[in-house]
Design an enzyme around this catalytic site. Structure first.
Site, PDB file in Angstrom:
ATOM      1  N   LYS A 154       0.842  -1.200   0.000  1.00 56.59           N
ATOM      2  CA  LYS A 154       0.000   0.000   0.000  1.00 56.59           C
ATOM      3  C   LYS A 154       0.873   1.244   0.000  1.00 56.59           C
ATOM      4  O   LYS A 154       1.841   1.320   0.743  1.00 56.59           O
ATOM      5  CB  LYS A 154      -0.879  -0.003   1.250  1.00 56.59           C
ATOM      6  CG  LYS A 154      -1.808   1.187   1.335  1.00 56.59           C
ATOM      7  CD  LYS A 154      -2.757   1.111   2.513  1.00 56.59           C
ATOM      8  CE  LYS A 154      -3.484   2.440   2.660  1.00 56.59           C
ATOM      9  NZ  LYS A 154      -4.338   2.483   3.845  1.00 56.59           N
ATOM     10  N   ASP A 180      -8.017   3.340  14.746  1.00 51.04           N
ATOM     11  CA  ASP A 180      -8.390   3.208  13.325  1.00 51.04           C
ATOM     12  C   ASP A 180      -8.878   1.777  13.084  1.00 51.04           C
ATOM     13  O   ASP A 180      -8.315   1.034  12.300  1.00 51.04           O
ATOM     14  CB  ASP A 180      -7.184   3.533  12.426  1.00 51.04           C
ATOM     15  CG  ASP A 180      -7.573   3.657  10.955  1.00 51.04           C
ATOM     16  OD1 ASP A 180      -8.780   3.802  10.652  1.00 51.04           O
ATOM     17  OD2 ASP A 180      -6.672   3.602  10.097  1.00 51.04           O
ATOM     18  N   GLY A 194      -0.101   4.706   0.944  1.00 48.86           N
ATOM     19  CA  GLY A 194      -1.228   5.477   1.453  1.00 48.86           C
ATOM     20  C   GLY A 194      -0.875   6.936   1.602  1.00 48.86           C
ATOM     21  O   GLY A 194       0.198   7.374   1.182  1.00 48.86           O
ATOM     22  N   ALA A 195      -1.799   7.662   2.208  1.00 52.73           N
ATOM     23  CA  ALA A 195      -1.586   9.090   2.422  1.00 52.73           C
ATOM     24  C   ALA A 195      -0.440   9.297   3.408  1.00 52.73           C
ATOM     25  O   ALA A 195       0.279  10.278   3.351  1.00 52.73           O
ATOM     26  CB  ALA A 195      -2.858   9.719   2.970  1.00 52.73           C
ATOM     27  N   GLU A 196      -0.267   8.333   4.294  1.00 57.17           N
ATOM     28  CA  GLU A 196       0.666   8.553   5.381  1.00 57.17           C
ATOM     29  C   GLU A 196       1.945   7.732   5.266  1.00 57.17           C
ATOM     30  O   GLU A 196       3.005   8.163   5.690  1.00 57.17           O
ATOM     31  CB  GLU A 196      -0.031   8.204   6.708  1.00 57.17           C
ATOM     32  CG  GLU A 196       0.496   8.994   7.849  1.00 57.17           C
ATOM     33  CD  GLU A 196       0.484   8.197   9.142  1.00 57.17           C
ATOM     34  OE1 GLU A 196       1.318   8.513   9.994  1.00 57.17           O
ATOM     35  OE2 GLU A 196      -0.315   7.262   9.281  1.00 57.17           O
ATOM     36  N   ALA A 197       1.812   6.537   4.712  1.00 60.59           N
ATOM     37  CA  ALA A 197       2.963   5.628   4.726  1.00 60.59           C
ATOM     38  C   ALA A 197       3.009   4.773   3.477  1.00 60.59           C
ATOM     39  O   ALA A 197       1.997   4.572   2.811  1.00 60.59           O
ATOM     40  CB  ALA A 197       2.860   4.719   5.950  1.00 60.59           C
TER      41      ALA A 197
HETATM   42  N1  ADP Z   1       2.472  -7.069   9.211  1.00 58.74           N
HETATM   43  C1  ADP Z   1       1.711  -7.134   8.131  1.00 58.74           C
HETATM   44  N2  ADP Z   1       1.467  -8.336   7.551  1.00 58.74           N
HETATM   45  C2  ADP Z   1       0.690  -8.403   6.438  1.00 58.74           C
HETATM   46  N3  ADP Z   1       0.139  -7.352   5.824  1.00 58.74           N
HETATM   47  C3  ADP Z   1       0.343  -6.132   6.353  1.00 58.74           C
HETATM   48  C4  ADP Z   1       1.130  -5.960   7.530  1.00 58.74           C
HETATM   49  N4  ADP Z   1       1.187  -4.643   7.820  1.00 58.74           N
HETATM   50  C5  ADP Z   1       0.454  -4.028   6.868  1.00 58.74           C
HETATM   51  N5  ADP Z   1      -0.056  -4.907   5.988  1.00 58.74           N
HETATM   52  C6  ADP Z   1      -0.894  -4.601   4.808  1.00 58.74           C
HETATM   53  O1  ADP Z   1      -0.609  -3.288   4.377  1.00 58.74           O
HETATM   54  C7  ADP Z   1      -1.757  -2.443   4.491  1.00 58.74           C
HETATM   55  C8  ADP Z   1      -1.346  -1.057   4.983  1.00 58.74           C
HETATM   56  O2  ADP Z   1      -0.712  -1.134   6.256  1.00 58.74           O
HETATM   57  P1  ADP Z   1      -1.187  -0.229   7.459  1.00 58.74           P
HETATM   58  O3  ADP Z   1      -0.278  -0.448   8.605  1.00 58.74           O
HETATM   59  O4  ADP Z   1      -2.629  -0.450   7.701  1.00 58.74           O
HETATM   60  O5  ADP Z   1      -0.921   1.233   6.880  1.00 58.74           O
HETATM   61  P2  ADP Z   1      -1.880   2.485   6.623  1.00 58.74           P
HETATM   62  O6  ADP Z   1      -1.698   3.357   7.812  1.00 58.74           O
HETATM   63  O7  ADP Z   1      -1.375   3.106   5.370  1.00 58.74           O
HETATM   64  O8  ADP Z   1      -3.301   1.985   6.501  1.00 58.74           O
HETATM   65  C9  ADP Z   1      -2.688  -3.176   5.448  1.00 58.74           C
HETATM   66  O9  ADP Z   1      -4.040  -2.867   5.214  1.00 58.74           O
HETATM   67  C10 ADP Z   1      -2.374  -4.629   5.144  1.00 58.74           C
HETATM   68  O10 ADP Z   1      -3.076  -5.070   4.010  1.00 58.74           O
HETATM   69 MG    MG Z   2      -4.407   0.627   7.617  1.00 58.69          MG
END
Ligand code: ADP
Ligand code: MG
Length: 210
Positions: free
Chosen positions: A6, A123, A8-11
């Site tokens: 992903k 969230d 995203g807007a933040e990461a």
């Molecule tokens: N440890 C992980 N194992 C598997 N998938 C992950 C993991 N961390 C993040 N993801 C995937 O990446 C996406 C974005 O990570 P996330 O931490 O939710 O960031 P954001 O703040 O951009 O939503 C998650 O919705 C998931 O699908």
């Molecule tokens: Mg997320």
């Protein structure tokens, strides 16, 4: 080599190899429109928060990916890859209702444990809940907006966010919420107070939206 999960807007979140293992890297991005000092502070604060709470929830028996490496200054967390699908994907794929009900009850129990321990997720959406393919364990991710608080209103907002995003994903959300609440009430003694506040928040939302 990296495989983007992903941006995203933040990461940006991607899978890469670390010491021979597949891992997930989450790197918080700078926002050009923020004052640089403020930008750095926000990134550091959210990264630290996420790291701390990922660790804390494990002590309560709630799964979060293990942290493998971190670089707070640069907003980087390297963590365990959870192999599985998110609750969002499970709903999109229209998994059998019985299976989803069981899952929702389990998720409710775990959110109850978080709230009993004064952890607010911040969230709580179905994309931030992953079900491990092998063990079927539920993992929570994305703790950058989490906080430790006793405030019932913040707990109610967690539930509200979850409910509202569930609504957008499935027509069965009412039945699924009942299963969630069954689990939530089992592990969190103050659930009914929180659910009452959530109900008020929902009413207010309807009023504001007209
Ligand atoms: N440890 C992980 N194992 C598997 N998938 C992950 C993991 N961390 C993040 N993801 C995937 O990446 C996406 C974005 O990570 P996330 O931490 O939710 O960031 P954001 O703040 O951009 O939503 C998650 O919705 C998931 O699908
Ligand atoms: Mg997320």
């Amino acid at each position: 080599m990296k495989r983007v999960l992903k941006i995203g807007a933040e990461a940006e979140v991607y899978i890469t190899k670390f010491l021979g293992y597949d891992v997930v890297v989450k790197r918080r991005l700078s926002k050009p429109y923020r004052i640089p000092e403020v930008d750095k502070m926000i990134r550091e604060q959210r990264t630290k928060r996420e790291l701390r709470i990922m660790h804390t929830v494990k002590l309560m028996g709630v799964n979060a990916p293990a942290v493998i490496f971190s670089d707070v200054e640069n907003g980087i967390i390297v963590m365990e890859l959870v192999r599985g699908i998110s609750l969002k994907e499970a709903l999109d794929e229209k998994k059998p209702k019985e299976q989803v009900l069981k899952l929702l009850k389990r998720i409710g129990e775990l959110v109850g444990i978080l709230h009993k321990n004064d952890i607010i997720h911040g969230d709580l959406t179905p994309a931030n809940i992953i079900i491990d393919d092998d063990t079927k364990d539920v993992f929570f991710i994305d703790f950058g907006l989490s906080e430790v608080s006793r405030e019932l209103r913040l707990k109610a907002i967690d539930i509200h966010v979850f409910k509202e995003s569930l609504k957008t994903l499935t027509d069965e959300y009412e039945t699924y919420m009942l299963a969630f609440i069954e689990g939530y009430s089992k592990t969190f003694p103050r659930s009914s107070e929180v659910l009452k506040i959530e109900h008020d928040i929902e009413k207010m939302g309807r009023y504001v939206k007209g």
